[in-house]
Design a protein around this motif. Structure first.
Motif, mmCIF file in Angstrom:
data_model
loop_
_atom_site.group_PDB
_atom_site.id
_atom_site.type_symbol
_atom_site.label_atom_id
_atom_site.label_comp_id
_atom_site.label_asym_id
_atom_site.label_seq_id
_atom_site.Cartn_x
_atom_site.Cartn_y
_atom_site.Cartn_z
ATOM 1 N N ALA A 20 0.819 -1.213 0.000
ATOM 2 C CA ALA A 20 0.000 0.000 0.000
ATOM 3 C C ALA A 20 0.854 1.265 0.000
ATOM 4 C CB ALA A 20 -0.937 -0.004 1.208
ATOM 5 N N LEU A 21 2.114 1.133 0.399
ATOM 6 C CA LEU A 21 2.995 2.307 0.471
ATOM 7 C C LEU A 21 3.139 2.984 -0.881
ATOM 8 C CD1 LEU A 21 4.920 3.790 2.497
ATOM 9 C CD2 LEU A 21 6.743 2.333 1.604
ATOM 10 N N TRP A 22 3.186 2.187 -1.953
ATOM 11 C CA TRP A 22 3.377 2.721 -3.295
ATOM 12 C C TRP A 22 2.140 2.581 -4.175
ATOM 13 C CZ3 TRP A 22 8.783 0.015 -3.726
ATOM 14 C CH2 TRP A 22 9.741 0.808 -3.077
ATOM 15 N N GLY A 23 1.071 2.027 -3.629
ATOM 16 C CA GLY A 23 -0.204 1.983 -4.338
ATOM 17 C C GLY A 23 -0.134 1.290 -5.690
ATOM 18 N N GLU A 24 -0.821 1.860 -6.668
ATOM 19 C CA GLU A 24 -0.903 1.248 -7.994
ATOM 20 C C GLU A 24 0.429 1.247 -8.723
ATOM 21 O OE1 GLU A 24 -3.960 3.203 -10.175
ATOM 22 O OE2 GLU A 24 -5.591 2.446 -8.895
ATOM 23 N N GLN A 25 1.348 2.071 -8.275
ATOM 24 C CA GLN A 25 2.662 2.144 -8.917
ATOM 25 C C GLN A 25 3.689 1.264 -8.225
ATOM 26 O OE1 GLN A 25 3.059 3.978 -11.780
ATOM 27 N NE2 GLN A 25 0.842 4.188 -11.555
ATOM 28 N N ALA A 26 3.239 0.323 -7.399
ATOM 29 C CA ALA A 26 4.159 -0.440 -6.556
ATOM 30 C C ALA A 26 5.218 -1.189 -7.364
ATOM 31 C CB ALA A 26 3.374 -1.409 -5.673
ATOM 32 N N LYS A 27 4.803 -1.864 -8.431
ATOM 33 C CA LYS A 27 5.775 -2.643 -9.195
ATOM 34 C C LYS A 27 6.790 -1.746 -9.905
ATOM 35 C CE LYS A 27 3.766 -7.163 -9.950
ATOM 36 N NZ LYS A 27 3.515 -8.238 -10.931
ATOM 37 N N GLN A 28 6.305 -0.652 -10.481
ATOM 38 C CA GLN A 28 7.223 0.271 -11.152
ATOM 39 C C GLN A 28 8.207 0.878 -10.154
ATOM 40 O OE1 GLN A 28 3.926 0.014 -11.534
ATOM 41 N NE2 GLN A 28 3.217 0.943 -13.455
ATOM 42 N N MET A 29 7.707 1.231 -8.967
ATOM 43 C CA MET A 29 8.572 1.808 -7.943
ATOM 44 C C MET A 29 9.604 0.787 -7.460
ATOM 45 S SD MET A 29 7.766 5.041 -7.269
ATOM 46 C CE MET A 29 8.018 5.451 -5.547
ATOM 47 N N ALA A 30 9.183 -0.464 -7.326
ATOM 48 C CA ALA A 30 10.115 -1.509 -6.889
ATOM 49 C C ALA A 30 11.239 -1.689 -7.906
ATOM 50 C CB ALA A 30 9.374 -2.811 -6.668
ATOM 51 N N GLU A 31 10.900 -1.682 -9.189
ATOM 52 C CA GLU A 31 11.925 -1.828 -10.225
ATOM 53 C C GLU A 31 12.870 -0.631 -10.238
ATOM 54 O OE1 GLU A 31 9.748 -2.540 -13.805
ATOM 55 O OE2 GLU A 31 8.999 -4.498 -13.131
ATOM 56 N N LEU A 32 12.324 0.546 -10.008
ATOM 57 C CA LEU A 32 13.160 1.750 -9.919
ATOM 58 C C LEU A 32 14.088 1.660 -8.708
ATOM 59 C CD1 LEU A 32 13.701 4.561 -11.176
ATOM 60 C CD2 LEU A 32 11.953 5.478 -9.634
ATOM 61 N N ALA A 33 13.543 1.196 -7.585
ATOM 62 C CA ALA A 33 14.357 1.052 -6.373
ATOM 63 C C ALA A 33 15.478 0.048 -6.586
ATOM 64 C CB ALA A 33 13.470 0.623 -5.211
ATOM 65 N N ALA A 34 15.179 -1.058 -7.270
ATOM 66 C CA ALA A 34 16.196 -2.077 -7.525
ATOM 67 C C ALA A 34 17.363 -1.514 -8.326
ATOM 68 C CB ALA A 34 15.580 -3.270 -8.251
ATOM 69 N N ALA B 71 22.957 -10.543 -4.319
ATOM 70 C CA ALA B 71 21.551 -10.858 -4.586
ATOM 71 C C ALA B 71 20.688 -10.166 -3.536
ATOM 72 C CB ALA B 71 21.321 -12.367 -4.543
ATOM 73 N N PHE B 72 19.572 -9.599 -3.982
ATOM 74 C CA PHE B 72 18.660 -8.974 -3.028
ATOM 75 C C PHE B 72 17.239 -9.023 -3.570
ATOM 76 C CE2 PHE B 72 19.991 -5.493 -5.781
ATOM 77 C CZ PHE B 72 18.814 -4.803 -6.045
ATOM 78 N N GLY B 73 16.297 -8.852 -2.666
ATOM 79 C CA GLY B 73 14.899 -8.847 -3.059
ATOM 80 C C GLY B 73 14.177 -7.636 -2.514
ATOM 81 N N ILE B 74 13.250 -7.132 -3.298
ATOM 82 C CA ILE B 74 12.311 -6.101 -2.839
ATOM 83 C C ILE B 74 10.950 -6.778 -2.797
ATOM 84 C CG2 ILE B 74 11.265 -3.856 -3.319
ATOM 85 C CD1 ILE B 74 13.910 -3.049 -4.621
ATOM 86 N N LEU B 75 10.416 -6.912 -1.591
ATOM 87 C CA LEU B 75 9.230 -7.730 -1.355
ATOM 88 C C LEU B 75 8.011 -6.853 -1.138
ATOM 89 C CD1 LEU B 75 10.839 -10.196 1.229
ATOM 90 C CD2 LEU B 75 10.825 -10.392 -1.272
#
Length: 275
Positions: free
Chosen positions: A157-171, A180-184
């Protein structure tokens, strides 16, 4: 180059295990080629090696040297399958695994369809709250450091509808001190987990099921609640179960349970890859 491989599906987390001996200094390049969509195709690759510890029957060396619960259970499943077990039969298999200091124990049960595996996972080296910056904003996020891989837990919920895009940007932007790391992306209300797993310079994949990510969430919640717990986390490939045992203000054990299918065996053909 001809490489004998097994392809397995632990909860949809397609895993290649290479039986042909491959020198360590070539495993990353070869693994990267094998998992590509225009080759055998998978989400990760590991290499089967002889074990040094007398209790272990084999060693699993992951392509980036990380620890992977799903791949570990996959190797145990493959070794047990060679005994042609009947449904209901079990085996306890000890393996050396990259990222683990001591052999790990896998319990494999033959089912009518496929196998059920339970693994005693290594305990986290640290579970902390760290501050990460993205697009000018700071986020205080739980970070679980497991052998060879770090996982950052992000409430979806922190990133809402943009969660996946934000996770890829963060990675792409965050400086994580492990190969190796994960953003869960974790939704505590629905108990769903969407793991984005990165092996630096090799792959960035939304995994169908992540064993170490499931373990990280279980460990973090057990420490937060200061109690033992069992969680069933829904992921794209199915439900994965983690049991965390908590006693006298600390984690004492973590057990991951996964459904495993043997998908294929065969020979992969490669031109010169790595040195």
């Amino acid at each position: 180059m001809e490489l004998s491989f097994i392809k397995l599906s632990p909860n949809g987390n397609m895993t290649l295990l290479v039986e042909t001996p491959v020198p360590r200094n070539r495993q990353l390049a070869i693994g990267k080629r094998l998992i590509a969509t225009d080759h055998v195709g998978a989400e990760q690759a590991g290499f089967i090696e002889p074990a040094c510890h007398p209790q272990a029957v084999a060693r699993l060396q992951m392509m980036a040297g990380e620890f992977c619960g799903n791949a570990t259970l996959s190797l145990a499943c493959w070794l047990f399958s060679k005994e042609h077990p009947n449904p209901g039969e079990q085996a306890e298999i000890h393996l050396e695994v990259s990222g683990a200091d001591a052999p790990v124990s896998c319990r494999i049960t033959k089912q009518a369809q496929g196998y059920l595996g339970t693994l005693s996972m290594p305990l986290p080296q640290r579970v902390t709250t760290k501050t990460y910056w993205l697009n000018g904003r700071s986020y205080a996020l739980q970070t679980v450091e497991l052998p060879g891989i770090h996982h950052i837990i992000v409430p979806k919920a922190l990133w809402g509808e943009q969660a996946k895009q934000m996770a890829e940007l963060a990675a792409a932007q965050w400086d994580i001190p492990s190969e190796a790391f994960g953003i869960l992306l974790f939704d505590a209300d629905t108990m769903t987990l969407e793991p984005l797993v990165c092996v630096k310079g090799v792959s960035l994949i939304w995994e169908h099921g992540c064993g170490s990510g499931t373990t990280a969430v279980g460990a973090a919640l057990a420490l937060q609640q200061q109690s033992s717990l069992t969680l069933q986390l829904k992921q794209t490939g199915g439900v994965m179960e983690i049991t965390a045992q908590y006693h006298e203000h600390q984690l004492t054990a973590l057990y991951l349970t996964v459904q495993i299918q043997i998908v294929a065996t065969g020979i992969a053909y490669l031109e010169s890859c790595g040195k």
